[in-house]
Design an enzyme around this catalytic site. Structure first.
Site, PDB file in Angstrom:
ATOM      1  N   SER A  68       0.793  -1.244   0.000  1.00 23.37           N
ATOM      2  CA  SER A  68       0.000   0.000   0.000  1.00 23.37           C
ATOM      3  C   SER A  68       0.816   1.280   0.000  1.00 23.37           C
ATOM      4  CB  SER A  68      -0.911   0.025   1.219  1.00 23.37           C
ATOM      5  OG  SER A  68      -2.229  -0.134   0.826  1.00 23.37           O
ATOM      6  N   LYS A  71       0.448   3.383  -2.884  1.00 26.68           N
ATOM      7  CA  LYS A  71      -0.706   4.295  -3.074  1.00 26.68           C
ATOM      8  C   LYS A  71      -0.218   5.747  -3.126  1.00 26.68           C
ATOM      9  CE  LYS A  71      -4.390   1.273  -1.300  1.00 26.68           C
ATOM     10  NZ  LYS A  71      -3.885  -0.048  -0.985  1.00 26.68           N
ATOM     11  N   TYR A 192      -2.623  -1.245 -10.725  1.00 24.10           N
ATOM     12  CA  TYR A 192      -2.649  -1.077  -9.264  1.00 24.10           C
ATOM     13  C   TYR A 192      -1.836  -2.197  -8.583  1.00 24.10           C
ATOM     14  CZ  TYR A 192      -4.453  -1.738  -4.562  1.00 24.10           C
ATOM     15  OH  TYR A 192      -4.529  -1.958  -3.212  1.00 24.10           O
ATOM     16  N   TYR A 244      -4.729   3.155   7.470  1.00 20.04           N
ATOM     17  CA  TYR A 244      -6.033   2.494   7.413  1.00 20.04           C
ATOM     18  C   TYR A 244      -6.959   3.039   8.496  1.00 20.04           C
ATOM     19  CZ  TYR A 244      -2.805  -0.742   5.071  1.00 20.04           C
ATOM     20  OH  TYR A 244      -1.833  -1.282   4.288  1.00 20.04           O
ATOM     21  N   VAL A 262       0.613  -3.894   3.695  1.00 11.57           N
ATOM     22  CA  VAL A 262       0.370  -5.183   4.348  1.00 11.57           C
ATOM     23  C   VAL A 262       1.569  -6.143   4.315  1.00 11.57           C
ATOM     24  CG1 VAL A 262      -2.159  -5.205   4.172  1.00 11.57           C
ATOM     25  CG2 VAL A 262      -0.778  -6.120   2.293  1.00 11.57           C
TER      26      VAL A 262
END
Ligand code: GLU
Length: 310
Positions: A68, A71, A192, A244, A262
């Site tokens: 992540s 991102k 992605y 998160y 993760v």
């Protein structure tokens, strides 16, 4: 960090020892099968200051997929290729209390760019001829900003996630059905997942963070690698949405804008001072590295890094 190098090193070592109380706590992510293929007690830490000083501990050269943390790259590339308004009409900017791959925080659009639905949206806004070309741009960005050309696609991780990505597929098709993007959802998802599968190490990641901490300027350079207006968006979104559904509490405990993945990596930024990357694969229920969080909390206190207490 207003201490000399030896004192900084002493405080970091002391903090690492204290963080050992978190060893063995938490579980390695298993929903991407290949992520299980790691030594769960691996530990690495790297700090790079905005002046280019580096501090490395543990398995600092060990490669892991950034998951992540990519991102940030998706948002960076989307903001590079579109106006801020264009991006933020398609994705929200608010934290969510739902987990990273939940469908719930997508009403008319994803809650923010740092949950899966948000990053799938920003991925759809990255320009390029095809998925290969778009991914190359994302990877090149990472190489440029991290000051290293080591980063690469970890094929095993990528293939493992492509085979098990039903939830993300559902999210991509749902976003498409809502008219958030016109692109082919399979291709958007492919891009992605490739970004999530970028392999790097804490050294390069902390350098990447130090550039963000340095207003987007290359370390010891006058060249801006990321425009300041984009840095400000990314770092503030890291603060509000980077961890998160634990983002608020984490910010309260640690006081550094951060983004986790993760795989067990966390990137923390202290604007004007440094980028910090920790890697330790055991996660808590919110998907954040248990030891990583513990260590960042201790370091924040020991090195006076909390941006809210200055
Ligand atoms: N590749 C992961 C996924 O989409 C990234 C999740 C994460 O690190 O939060 O499920």
């Amino acid at each position: 960090m207003f201490f000399d190098r030896n004192e900084i090193d002493r405080r970091i070592r002391q903090s690492i020892v204290k963080s050992e109380r978190a060893i063995g706590k938490g579980e390695v992510a298993s929903y991407i099968p290949e992520l299980l293929n790691v030594d769960s007690d691996t530990f690495a830490l790297a700090i790079t200051s905005t002046t280019g000083d580096t501090y490395y501990y543990g398995e600092a050269d060990k490669e892991f997929s950034i998951q992540s943390i990519s991102k940030i790259l998706d948002l960076l590339a989307a903001l590079h290729d579109n106006t801020i308004e264009e991006v933020y009409t398609k994705v929200g900017s608010e934290p969510t209390s739902y987990e990273f791959n939940s469908l719930v925080p997508i009403t008319d659009r994803a809650a923010n760019p740092f949950i899966n639905a948000g990053a799938i949206t920003t991925s759809s806004m990255i320009r390029g001829l095809d998925v290969d070309d778009k991914f190359e741009r994302v990877l090149d960005y990472y190489k440029l900003i991290s000051g290293s050309d080591k980063a690469r696609l970890m094929k095993d991780i990528y293939e493992s996630e492509m085979e098990t990505s039903v939830r993300n597929k559902a999210i991509a098709y749902y976003l498409k059905s809502k008219g958030i993007f016109d692109e082919n959802p399979e291709e958007v998802l492919d891009l992605y997942i490739r970004s999530c599968s970028i392999g790097s190490n804490v050294k390069d990641l902390s350098h990447f963070g130090a550039v963000l901490a340095n207003k987007g300027y290359g370390l010891n350079e006058t060249k801006d690698l990321i425009p300041e207006s984009i840095v400000s968006i990314i770092v503030s979104q890291m603060a509000s949405c980077g961890m998160y559904e634990n983002s608020g509490r984490y910010l309260m405990d640690v006081g550094m804008p951060s983004k986790s993945g993760v795989s067990g990596a966390i990137l923390a930024i202290v604007p004007g001072l440094c980028g910090i990357a920790v890697y330790s694969p055991r996660l808590d229920k919110t998907g954040n590295s248990v030891r990583g969080k513990e260590l960042l909390k201790i370091l924040s206190y020991e090195l006076d890094l909390n941006i809210f207490v200055r």
